[in-house]
Write a protein that holds these residues in place. Structure first.
Motif, short mmCIF file in Angstrom:
data_model
loop_
_atom_site.label_atom_id
_atom_site.label_comp_id
_atom_site.label_asym_id
_atom_site.label_seq_id
_atom_site.Cartn_x
_atom_site.Cartn_y
_atom_site.Cartn_z
N GLU A 253 0.89 -1.13 0.32
CA GLU A 253 -0.09 0.18 -0.32
C GLU A 253 0.58 1.14 0.18
OE1 GLU A 253 -3.25 2.22 3.04
OE2 GLU A 253 -2.43 -0.01 3.55
N SER A 256 2.99 1.74 -3.62
CA SER A 256 2.12 2.08 -4.68
C SER A 256 1.43 3.39 -4.21
CB SER A 256 0.39 1.25 -4.19
OG SER A 256 -0.44 1.61 -5.47
N SER A 257 1.42 3.45 -3.28
CA SER A 257 0.91 5.27 -2.84
C SER A 257 2.56 6.47 -3.40
CB SER A 257 0.79 6.04 -1.46
OG SER A 257 0.99 6.76 -1.59
N ALA A 260 2.44 7.61 -6.93
CA ALA A 260 1.16 7.46 -7.47
C ALA A 260 1.97 8.47 -8.69
CB ALA A 260 0.09 8.02 -7.29
N GLY A 277 2.37 2.63 -11.04
CA GLY A 277 2.22 1.75 -9.89
C GLY A 277 1.08 0.63 -10.36
N HIS A 278 0.53 0.30 -11.23
CA HIS A 278 -0.58 -0.47 -11.63
C HIS A 278 0.11 -1.59 -11.02
CE1 HIS A 278 -3.04 2.23 -12.92
NE2 HIS A 278 -2.07 2.10 -14.43
N SER A 281 0.36 -2.07 -6.80
CA SER A 281 -1.22 -1.68 -6.17
C SER A 281 -2.25 -2.98 -6.95
CB SER A 281 -1.98 -0.70 -6.81
OG SER A 281 -2.09 -1.10 -8.43
N THR A 284 -0.77 -8.24 -3.74
CA THR A 284 -1.61 -8.58 -2.47
C THR A 284 -0.28 -9.36 -2.10
OG1 THR A 284 -2.55 -11.06 -3.06
CG2 THR A 284 -3.70 -9.46 -3.56
#
Length: 371
Positions: A253, A256-257, A260, A277-278, A281, A284
Motif C-alpha cells: 500500500e 503503491s502510494s 502514484a 504503480g498499477h 497496487s 497482494t
C-alpha cells in the motif's frame, strides 16, 4: 553466501513513532552483529512513508557503527543526484573513519517523481548526472587535489577530509531494476550490483548481463551481487503468514502510494516507468509469497524458497528486509533469531545452531527483553 539486514522504513507517525522504529532497527542491527551477519543496509528517501524516515542512511549507519563491533555498513542506497559530490564523499569518509573501515556505498539513480520535483532536479538527464556524481565521488575518495567540470557541478583542488580508512576507497555497489543497459553499464564500471526482486517475476538474464559485462571489462576481479528480500521466519508456515501478511499488505500500500505520480509522469531517462504503480497496487501479500518477492514460512520453507532463488540469481549476499510494513518488536527479533539458528546454517551447509568455538552469541537468548 553472506547475509545481512536491509532496512527501508515504510511507516509514518500514524503507524509507528520514529523513536520506536529506530529503537527496533538499531536493536536488530546489534543482534545481527552478535550473530555473525555481514551487513546492515539502509535506504535514502524523502517526504513520504515510503522511506521517508531515513533521509540520511550515513547518519543511521554512524549510529550502528557506535553500537556494533564488526558488521559492515552499506548504504542501500544513497541518491547521488540530490547531493554535491564533495559533500557526499566527505560524509562517506567520515563514517568510514567512525566505523574503522566498515562502510560500503550503494548508489541508486532515484526514481520517485516528487523527490526530483522537490529538489528541482530534472528527471531527464538524471542518468548522466548520476554517473557524473558517482565518478566524482570515486575520484574524491581515491585522489587529492581533484578538479571536476561538468554541466551539473564544478570544483577545483578539492581534497576531502577525513581521508577514507579503506584503501583505495570503500567498495561501491549500484542498484538496477529492469533496464538491461543499466546492468551492462554497472559491469563496465566494475561495481557490485544491488537487486530487489519485486513483482511477479525475476529475470536472471539481467544479472547474467551484469556478470558478463563485468568479467569482460575487469577480468582480474570478481563481480558481486547482493539481493534484498522481505523475509519472515516462524515456527510454522501458517504462523509466518499470519504475522507477515498484514505487514506485506501495508508495504504494498505504501509503495503503491509512492508510485502514484508515475501515472502522469513521463521521462526519457525512465523508459517504461509511466504507470508502474498499477502492477504494485494489484499485488497482494499472497502474490509476493507465491512469486518469491517475499520469503515467508517455517525454516524449512524459507530454506527451500531461498534455495530456489539462488538457483537463478546466484547472489553473493542475501539481505533480509525485516522492517517491511513497519514490522518490528518481538516478531522481527524472533524471525531474525529463527533465521540465524535454523536457516543460515542450512544454507551454508553447517549444523544447526551457532558454533560455540566461534565466540558468537545467538541472535536472541531465551528470555531476552524486547527493546
Amino acid at each position: 553466501m553472506r547475509f545481512g539486514l536491509s532496512f527501508l522504513p515504510d511507516c509514518s507517525p500514524k503507524t509507528r513513532a520514529p523513536a520506536d522504529y529506530y529503537e527496533d532497527v538499531l536493536a536488530l542491527s546489534r543482534l545481527a552483529d552478535q550473530a555473525g551477519l555481514d551487513y546492515v543496509k539502509m535506504t535514502e528517501h524523502y517526504l513520504h512513508p515510503y522511506g521517508g524516515y531515513c533521509p540520511s542512511p550515513l547518519t543511521f549507519l554512524a549510529a550502528v557503527a557506535a553500537q556494533t563491533a564488526r558488521i559492515r555498513l552499506m548504504t542501500g542506497c544513497v541518491l547521488p543526484v540530490f547531493h554535491h559530490p564533495v559533500q557526499l564523499a566527505s560524509h562517506i569518509s567520515m563514517v568510514d573513519a567512525i566505523s574503522n573501515g566498515r562502510v560500503e556505498v550503494g548508489f541508486a539513480r532515484a526514481y520517485l517523481p516528487y523527490e526530483f520535483s522537490t529538489f528541482q532536479v530534472p528527471m531527464d538527464g538524471s542518468r548522466a548526472r548520476f554517473e557524473a556524481t558517482v565518478n566524482a565521488v570515486d575520484r574524491l575518495l581515491t585522489e587529492e587535489h581533484v578538479d571536476e567540470a561538468t554541466e551539473f557541478f564544478a570544483f577545483q583542488d578539492a581534497t576531502v577530509l577525513p581521508r577514507p580508512v579503506q584503501q583505495p576507497r570503500p567498495p561501491f555497489w549500484i542498484a538496477a531494476v529492469q533496464t538491461p543497459a543499466s546492468f551492462v553499464r554497472i559491469g563496465e564500471m566494475g561495481h557490485g550490483l544491488l537487486i530487489t526482486p519485486s513483482g511477479t517475476s525475476f529475470n536472471p538474464a539481467l544479472v547474467e548481463l551484469y556478470r558478463e559485462s563485468f568479467r569482460r571489462h575487469h577480468p582480474h576481479e570478481q563481480p558481486r551481487v547482493a539481493a534484498s528480500l522481505p523475509v519472515l521466519v516462524a515456527d510454522t508456515d501458517q504462523e509466518a503468514r499470519r504475522i507477515a501478511d498484514p505487514y506485506l499488505g501495508r508495504y504494498l500500500e505504501v509503495w503503491s502510494s509512492a508510485l502514484a505520480k508515475w501515472e502522469s509522469t513521463v521521462s526519457t531517462d525512465y523508459a517504461n516507468y509511466t504507470g508502474i504503480g498499477h502492477s504494485i497496487s494489484a499485488m497482494t501479500a499472497k502474490d509476493m509469497r507465491i512469486f518469491g518477492s517475499a520469503v515467508v514460512g517455517s525454516p524449512a520453507q524459507v530454506i527451500d524458497r531461498i534455495g530456489r532463488f539462488q538457483e537463478q540469481a546466484h547472489a553473493d549476499v542475501l539481505l533480509l528486509q525485516t522492517d517491511f510494513g513497519g514490522l518490528g518488536g518481538t516478531d522481527a527479533q524472533r524471525s531474525l533469531d529463527a533465521f540465524v539458528s535454523s536457516v543460515m546454517p542450512a544454507l551454508n551447509g553447517q549444523p544447526d545452531g551457532p558454533d560455540p568455538a566461534d565466540g558468537r552469541e545467538p541472535a536472541l537468548a531465551q528470555g531476552s527483553p524486547t527493546p
